[in-house]
Design a protein around this motif. Structure first.
Motif, PDB file in Angstrom:
ATOM      1  N   TYR A 167       4.679   3.518  -4.714  1.00  0.00           N
ATOM      2  CA  TYR A 167       4.212   4.589  -5.589  1.00  0.00           C
ATOM      3  C   TYR A 167       3.133   4.038  -6.513  1.00  0.00           C
ATOM      4  CZ  TYR A 167       8.517   6.931  -4.090  1.00  0.00           C
ATOM      5  OH  TYR A 167       9.519   7.484  -3.346  1.00  0.00           O
ATOM      6  N   HIS A 168       2.117   4.863  -6.771  1.00  0.00           N
ATOM      7  CA  HIS A 168       0.961   4.398  -7.525  1.00  0.00           C
ATOM      8  C   HIS A 168       1.365   3.787  -8.867  1.00  0.00           C
ATOM      9  CE1 HIS A 168      -3.214   4.068  -8.695  1.00  0.00           C
ATOM     10  NE2 HIS A 168      -2.972   4.745  -9.808  1.00  0.00           N
ATOM     11  N   ASP A 194       0.810  -1.213   0.000  1.00  0.00           N
ATOM     12  CA  ASP A 194       0.000   0.000   0.000  1.00  0.00           C
ATOM     13  C   ASP A 194       0.849   1.270   0.000  1.00  0.00           C
ATOM     14  OD1 ASP A 194      -1.830  -2.046   0.450  1.00  0.00           O
ATOM     15  OD2 ASP A 194      -3.130  -0.775   1.654  1.00  0.00           O
ATOM     16  N   ARG A 221       3.055   0.442  -8.302  1.00  0.00           N
ATOM     17  CA  ARG A 221       2.098  -0.583  -7.869  1.00  0.00           C
ATOM     18  C   ARG A 221       1.281  -1.116  -9.043  1.00  0.00           C
ATOM     19  NH1 ARG A 221      -1.691   0.877  -2.854  1.00  0.00           N
ATOM     20  NH2 ARG A 221      -3.019   1.836  -4.425  1.00  0.00           N
ATOM     21  N   LYS A 222       0.961  -0.239  -9.983  1.00  0.00           N
ATOM     22  CA  LYS A 222       0.172  -0.656 -11.140  1.00  0.00           C
ATOM     23  C   LYS A 222       0.908  -1.671 -12.008  1.00  0.00           C
ATOM     24  CE  LYS A 222      -2.231   2.198 -13.569  1.00  0.00           C
ATOM     25  NZ  LYS A 222      -2.638   3.380 -14.374  1.00  0.00           N
TER      26      LYS A 222
END
Length: 257
Positions: free
Chosen positions: A218-219, A215, A222-223
């Motif tokens: 970094y976005h 969680d 994570r993607k």
């Protein structure tokens, strides 16, 4: 004044955001790891298990697949309806009994006593979490086990700090008002819950962090992260400090003395 949060009308959102997401896969894997010795490897007779606040039935289905008898108690009608459909698809109707009830209603309904109670991601949605936990323990046999997972206060603080939401942290306004979204109204500190457990006559057996780092990624990272690479590391760090105490959820498997 805080009120318990019940998720009527949000079953589809839960399915999409939690159960069908890598976050849900990681969460289930850590829980299954911690429960493996008790419900899979022990070779004991079929356990009588209460899945309190069992939502869409993911945990109840897995437990039933191990040969146990489950009461899935859930206050949300649409959650329970979806759980019923999935249970029927799996052919597990004889192993899982559905009960529309809040945790507070279970004692008055005469539920139990059970060999194991799973209480996952419910405590943080309650206005009076300790009092409700104490009520729930009336449904647990002496020597029985409680599998408790709850949303971690420390993780919420860390995520807000990382996001630059310094004013919210400074004001100590961490909890949600429960009026919208899926932000818990009562995020809990692990050290506080450990005190509760001891006071309520429970002995800690296993303590794991659930999603120690996923969680916080970094976005964009994570993607693109591969679950088959993330999951072994989540398992590795789940029982190691300091990562355990910063995990999004805390899982504590305890025995009633």
């Amino acid at each position: 004044m805080k009120q318990d949060r019940i998720f009527d009308g949000l079953a589809q959102r839960f399915q999409r955001s939690i159960y069908d997401d890598p976050r849900g896969v990681i969460r289930l894997a850590i829980l299954q790891d911690d429960l493996q010795a008790l419900v899979v490897d022990s070779g004991t007779r079929p356990l009588q298990i209460l899945d309190a606040g069992g939502g869409l039935g993911q945990m109840a289905i897995w437990l039933a697949q191990q040969g146990h008898q489950i009461v899935l108690a859930e206050p949300s009608g649409d959650m329970l309806q979806r759980a019923e459909a999935t249970i029927a698809q799996q052919g597990l109707q004889d192993s899982i009994h559905l009960l529309q009830a809040s945790v507070q209603e279970l004692v008055s309904k005469g539920c139990g006593p059970f060999d194991l109670i799973t209480f996952h991601a419910v405590l943080e949605w309650l206005a009076e979490p300790r009092a409700v936990l104490e009520q729930l323990l009336h449904c647990l046999k002496p020597g029985g086990s409680l599998s408790l997972m709850f949303f971690n206060h420390h993780s919420t603080v860390m995520r807000r700090l990382i996001a630059g939401d310094l004013d919210t942290v400074s004001r100590g306004n961490i909890a949600s008002d429960g009026r919208q979204g899926l932000a818990p109204i009562s995020p809990l500190k692990p050290e506080e819950v450990l005190v509760w457990l001891a006071e309520l006559g429970l002995e800690l057996d296993t303590w794991s962090g659930v999603r120690c780092f996923y969680d916080y990624m970094y976005h964009g990272v994570r993607k693109t992260a591969k679950l088959e690479e993330v999951l072994p590391l989540e398992r590795l760090y789940s029982r190691q400090e300091p990562w355990r105490s910063l995990a999004r959820y805390q899982h504590m498997l305890c025995r009633k003395l």
